[in-house]
Design a protein around this motif. Structure first.
Motif, PDB file in Angstrom:
ATOM      1  N   GLN A 179      46.804 -32.925  10.070  1.00 42.62           N
ATOM      2  CA  GLN A 179      46.545 -34.031  11.011  1.00 42.62           C
ATOM      3  C   GLN A 179      45.195 -33.883  11.679  1.00 42.62           C
ATOM      4  N   THR A 180      44.862 -32.645  12.060  1.00 41.54           N
ATOM      5  CA  THR A 180      43.529 -32.390  12.610  1.00 41.54           C
ATOM      6  C   THR A 180      42.948 -31.182  11.894  1.00 41.54           C
ATOM      7  N   TRP A 181      41.625 -31.161  11.818  1.00 37.80           N
ATOM      8  CA  TRP A 181      40.945 -30.087  11.089  1.00 37.80           C
ATOM      9  C   TRP A 181      39.887 -29.461  11.987  1.00 37.80           C
ATOM     10  N   GLN A 182      39.739 -28.161  11.897  1.00 35.20           N
ATOM     11  CA  GLN A 182      38.654 -27.509  12.627  1.00 35.20           C
ATOM     12  C   GLN A 182      37.729 -26.840  11.632  1.00 35.20           C
ATOM     13  N   GLU A 183      36.429 -26.846  11.944  1.00 36.16           N
ATOM     14  CA  GLU A 183      35.474 -26.285  10.999  1.00 36.16           C
ATOM     15  C   GLU A 183      35.491 -24.762  11.073  1.00 36.16           C
ATOM     16  N   ALA A 184      35.448 -24.130   9.935  1.00 37.47           N
ATOM     17  CA  ALA A 184      35.364 -22.668   9.854  1.00 37.47           C
ATOM     18  C   ALA A 184      33.909 -22.269   9.665  1.00 37.47           C
ATOM     19  N   THR A 185      33.585 -21.027   9.992  1.00 33.00           N
ATOM     20  CA  THR A 185      32.229 -20.563   9.688  1.00 33.00           C
ATOM     21  C   THR A 185      32.201 -20.163   8.216  1.00 33.00           C
ATOM     22  N   LEU A 186      31.087 -20.423   7.593  1.00 34.21           N
ATOM     23  CA  LEU A 186      30.940 -20.150   6.161  1.00 34.21           C
ATOM     24  C   LEU A 186      29.739 -19.244   5.994  1.00 34.21           C
ATOM     25  N   GLU A 187      29.948 -18.028   5.494  1.00 29.25           N
ATOM     26  CA  GLU A 187      28.820 -17.108   5.309  1.00 29.25           C
ATOM     27  C   GLU A 187      28.064 -17.494   4.049  1.00 29.25           C
ATOM     28  N   PRO A 188      26.742 -17.215   4.031  1.00 28.04           N
ATOM     29  CA  PRO A 188      25.973 -17.554   2.828  1.00 28.04           C
ATOM     30  C   PRO A 188      26.454 -16.735   1.629  1.00 28.04           C
ATOM     31  N   ALA A 189      26.233 -17.259   0.433  1.00 32.91           N
ATOM     32  CA  ALA A 189      26.624 -16.548  -0.786  1.00 32.91           C
ATOM     33  C   ALA A 189      25.678 -15.371  -1.006  1.00 32.91           C
ATOM     34  N   ALA A 190      26.212 -14.232  -1.485  1.00 31.40           N
ATOM     35  CA  ALA A 190      25.376 -13.071  -1.797  1.00 31.40           C
ATOM     36  C   ALA A 190      24.365 -13.451  -2.874  1.00 31.40           C
ATOM     37  N   ASN A 191      24.759 -14.323  -3.764  1.00 34.52           N
ATOM     38  CA  ASN A 191      23.872 -14.889  -4.783  1.00 34.52           C
ATOM     39  C   ASN A 191      24.559 -16.147  -5.279  1.00 34.52           C
ATOM     40  N   ARG A 192      23.848 -16.960  -6.049  1.00 38.61           N
ATOM     41  CA  ARG A 192      24.456 -18.184  -6.573  1.00 38.61           C
ATOM     42  C   ARG A 192      25.720 -17.831  -7.357  1.00 38.61           C
ATOM     43  N   PHE A 193      26.772 -18.610  -7.155  1.00 42.50           N
ATOM     44  CA  PHE A 193      28.044 -18.437  -7.851  1.00 42.50           C
ATOM     45  C   PHE A 193      28.885 -17.249  -7.372  1.00 42.50           C
ATOM     46  N   ALA A 194      28.478 -16.601  -6.257  1.00 44.86           N
ATOM     47  CA  ALA A 194      29.383 -15.632  -5.620  1.00 44.86           C
ATOM     48  C   ALA A 194      30.295 -16.453  -4.718  1.00 44.86           C
ATOM     49  N   TRP A 195      31.522 -15.971  -4.480  1.00 45.43           N
ATOM     50  CA  TRP A 195      32.320 -16.735  -3.520  1.00 45.43           C
ATOM     51  C   TRP A 195      31.832 -16.424  -2.124  1.00 45.43           C
ATOM     52  N   GLN A 196      32.106 -17.327  -1.201  1.00 45.46           N
ATOM     53  CA  GLN A 196      31.585 -17.218   0.157  1.00 45.46           C
ATOM     54  C   GLN A 196      32.724 -16.984   1.133  1.00 45.46           C
ATOM     55  N   ARG A 197      32.482 -16.039   2.042  1.00 41.93           N
ATOM     56  CA  ARG A 197      33.471 -15.718   3.071  1.00 41.93           C
ATOM     57  C   ARG A 197      33.523 -16.830   4.114  1.00 41.93           C
ATOM     58  N   GLU A 225      15.424  -7.529 -18.766  1.00 43.47           N
ATOM     59  CA  GLU A 225      15.607  -7.197 -17.355  1.00 43.47           C
ATOM     60  C   GLU A 225      17.095  -7.095 -17.034  1.00 43.47           C
ATOM     61  N   ASN A 226      17.483  -6.002 -16.359  1.00 37.36           N
ATOM     62  CA  ASN A 226      18.885  -5.832 -15.969  1.00 37.36           C
ATOM     63  C   ASN A 226      19.139  -6.545 -14.651  1.00 37.36           C
ATOM     64  N   VAL A 227      20.229  -7.261 -14.586  1.00 34.40           N
ATOM     65  CA  VAL A 227      20.558  -7.973 -13.354  1.00 34.40           C
ATOM     66  C   VAL A 227      21.970  -7.630 -12.908  1.00 34.40           C
ATOM     67  N   THR A 228      22.168  -7.608 -11.582  1.00 33.96           N
ATOM     68  CA  THR A 228      23.494  -7.352 -11.019  1.00 33.96           C
ATOM     69  C   THR A 228      23.805  -8.484 -10.058  1.00 33.96           C
ATOM     70  N   SER A 229      24.917  -9.159 -10.261  1.00 31.60           N
ATOM     71  CA  SER A 229      25.290 -10.194  -9.297  1.00 31.60           C
ATOM     72  C   SER A 229      26.803 -10.371  -9.217  1.00 31.60           C
ATOM     73  N   ARG A 230      27.206 -10.907  -8.058  1.00 32.70           N
ATOM     74  CA  ARG A 230      28.621 -11.197  -7.840  1.00 32.70           C
ATOM     75  C   ARG A 230      28.890 -12.593  -8.389  1.00 32.70           C
ATOM     76  N   LEU A 231      29.770 -12.681  -9.350  1.00 31.71           N
ATOM     77  CA  LEU A 231      30.047 -13.973  -9.966  1.00 31.71           C
ATOM     78  C   LEU A 231      31.549 -14.201 -10.000  1.00 31.71           C
ATOM     79  N   VAL A 232      31.941 -15.371  -9.507  1.00 32.43           N
ATOM     80  CA  VAL A 232      33.365 -15.731  -9.539  1.00 32.43           C
ATOM     81  C   VAL A 232      33.799 -15.939 -10.977  1.00 32.43           C
ATOM     82  N   ILE A 233      34.957 -15.423 -11.286  1.00 26.51           N
ATOM     83  CA  ILE A 233      35.555 -15.693 -12.581  1.00 26.51           C
ATOM     84  C   ILE A 233      36.948 -16.252 -12.304  1.00 26.51           C
ATOM     85  N   GLU A 234      37.214 -17.444 -12.840  1.00 27.29           N
ATOM     86  CA  GLU A 234      38.481 -18.124 -12.547  1.00 27.29           C
ATOM     87  C   GLU A 234      39.041 -18.732 -13.824  1.00 27.29           C
ATOM     88  N   CYS A 235      40.308 -18.445 -14.087  1.00 30.85           N
ATOM     89  CA  CYS A 235      40.977 -19.024 -15.243  1.00 30.85           C
ATOM     90  C   CYS A 235      41.040 -20.545 -15.080  1.00 30.85           C
TER      91      CYS A 235
END
Lengths: 427, 137
Positions: free
Chosen positions: A356-374, A142-152
């Motif tokens: 000193q203070t932190w505010q929460e950002a919105t986090l979009e769901p991952a396109a698939n597991r191991f894709a980075w999230q906006r 089965e052929n699969v296409t997914s967005r996968l982070v690659i990091e040194c």
């Protein structure tokens, strides 16, 4: 360091690369080659009389840098180049903005984009060893296409103190292209894993820097349990195009979540091992961390070094570019990506007051597991002046990025220090 | 290493001692790494202030004939010994401990197939590397 001085002007970029190539030809020019005589380094394999340095320059892949835009070249031989954070804004990293990490020289087959007679061997601890053509791979699984982070594994090394050896990557040895291939788990099921199978060992046809064809450049792997999870793929395409010469033509592994060195390029064999793989750069202190925390600068005995597996939780700010001027008292969108070797980014926060203070950002769901999230945050800077945006991701286990480098290790791996950019607010 | 640092558990520290670990700094105090740090090379990129090598670059051009290695005793020997496989860029990027340079030498010989020169040349080259590309001086 060879820095692209003007990333937006293609003309000057061309000049930059040809001038660094001129510098390179000096470095490995005839005098240097003279010094090689007597060493077991057969450069002769591609040395038509008279054009020695050109042949060498070709092999490094440096010529292919004309297809990359705005990268910072850390070294020309081997070719290593990272991407400034603001050029990583795309959800799917385009070819021109993907970092380059070469351990050796680009093989001729990749330079020629010639995959004729290419086969992938699966052997070792399997019931039915396989020898698969690229067509076999495409048609039998089965052929699969997914967005996968690659990091040194060494991304962020530049921030360890004291310094650690290797390329001094800052934040840009990471990307998230879209890969197409087959699941390694499907292929291993067809081969039939023996009970004794515990680790994969990956092999390729790239060429050692010395030119010695007998020498392995790099051969790393991953535990069978990891690759059988189904996220690990054997890819032949990136962003819908055949793999390029710099990124592993014609086949490569992608082991998402692991240091990219496990994601062998130019793949021609996967040897299933009955023990932790011991190929080039699996042993010693390569891609290993101390088994216990050590003080900065400590030398750790080899027997106390363990293989780096999951990369830590991390994020970057990709917009705006550091140093950008914005208006005080007006909302500004700040955004970037977050990812985690375990695949479980949970939350994202930003600070504009040095933590000193932190505010929460919105986090979009991952396109698939191991894709980075906006992630996105609107920040308002209270008055004119100098500000820093600090970005901090937190994973599902409550582990977040530290404001300074995490625990020091001899080779400078897995640095997930918070990324900071500067904003200058005008009245 | 007489100065034991608080590492959370005594067991770890004892283990570290037992393994004969050597520390670069005799009196580890994490704040010393933060005190008096030079500003980053680029005031508008706060990450440059966090780097091990704050000056960013090789501290001047170096000798173009030697791939940008800075002149000094051993520069030529180093150039000819080291550029057979890779360019000088990978050398110029380093700021590591003396011990790491010894380790890197061994790795280059044992794993990468570097031909060892005579003892005297080896000493000259290692001294050059430790002088110019060091985290210790």
């Amino acid at each position: 360091m060879l820095v692209d001085p003007n990333p937006t002007d293609p003309q000057s970029r061309g000049d930059q690369y040809s001038s660094s190539r001129r510098a390179f030809m000096k470095t490995t020019g005839l005098t240097a080659l003279g010094a090689l005589l007597g060493m077991a380094v057969p450069f002769e394999r591609n040395l038509p009389a008279g054009i020695i340095p050109v042949a060498l320059a070709q092999d490094t892949g440096m010529d292919l840098m004309s297809g990359k835009k705005g990268l910072v070249v850390l070294g020309d031989r081997p070719l290593n180049a990272e991407v400034p954070a603001h050029l990583l804004d795309d959800d799917i990293t385009p070819y021109e903005h993907l970092f380059v990490r070469m351990n050796g020289l680009v093989p001729q087959t990749a330079l020629d984009q010639n995959a004729e007679n290419w086969t992938l061997t699966i052997d070792g601890e399997v019931e039915n060893p396989l020898e698969l053509t690229i067509d076999d791979l495409k048609s039998r699984f089965e052929n699969v296409t997914s967005r996968l982070v690659i990091e040194c594994g060494g991304n962020g090394r530049a921030f360890f103190q004291p310094g650690t050896s290797g390329n001094q990557w800052t934040v840009g040895a990471v990307g998230c292209p879209e890969w197409t291939g087959v699941r390694l788990s499907d292929v291993l099921k067809e081969a039939g894993l023996k009970k004794t199978a515990v680790y994969t060992g990956h092999y390729s046809n790239d060429v050692h820097l010395s030119g010695d064809e007998e020498k392995e450049v790099i051969s790393r792997g991953a535990p069978i349990a990891k690759v059988m999870e189904g996220d690990t793929i054997i890819a032949w395409a990136m962003n819908g195009e055949p793999l390029s010469a710099l990124h592993g033509f014609p086949l490569r592994v992608i082991v998402p979540g692991y240091p990219a060195s496990a994601s062998q390029k130019y793949l021609n064999r996967i040897w299933i091992r009955d023990k932790e793989h011991d190929g080039a750069k699996m042993t010693g202190d390569s891609y290993r961390l101390p088994a216990y925390p050590v003080a900065p600068g400590t030398e750790v005995p080899e027997s106390d070094m363990v293989v780096l597996t999951n990369m830590p939780i991390k994020s970057i700010v990709t917009f705006p570019e550091t140093g950008t001027e914005v208006k005080a008292r007006e909302q500004v969108e700040v955004r970037g990506h977050a990812w985690c070797g375990k695949g479980n980014v949970a939350t994202m926060h930003v600070s504009v007051d040095f933590g000193q203070t932190w505010q929460e950002a919105t986090l979009e769901p991952a396109a698939n597991r191991f894709a980075w999230q906006r992630w996105r945050a609107n920040v308002t800077l209270p008055q004119h002046g100098y500000y820093e945006v600090w970005a901090r991701a937190t994973d599902g286990d409550g582990i977040s990025q530290p404001p300074l480098s995490p625990v020091w290790n001899p080779r400078g791996y897995a640095n997930n220090i918070q990324h900071r950019i500067a904003l200058v607010a005008t009245a | 290493m007489k100065h034991l640092f608080a590492m959370g558990t005594g067991a770890v520290a004892v283990l570290a001692l037992g393994a004969g670990l050597a520390l670069a700094a005799p009196e580890p105090d994490p704040m010393t790494a933060l005190a008096g740090r030079p500003a980053g090379a680029d005031p508008l990129d706060p990450m440059t202030a966090l780097m091990a090598r704050p000056e960013e670059g090789t501290g001047g051009e170096g000798n173009v004939e030697l791939g940008g290695l800075p002149d000094g005793p051993g520069a030529e020997d180093t150039f000819y010994q080291c550029v057979a496989c890779h360019s000088t860029e990978i050398i110029k990027q380093q700021r590591v401990t003396d011990h790491r340079w010894d380790e890197l030498w061994t790795w280059m010989v044992e794993k990468q197939g570097m031909a060892e020169p005579d003892e005297e040349t080896k000493k000259v080259i290692l001294t050059y590397l430790k002088t110019n590309f060091s985290s210790e001086r």
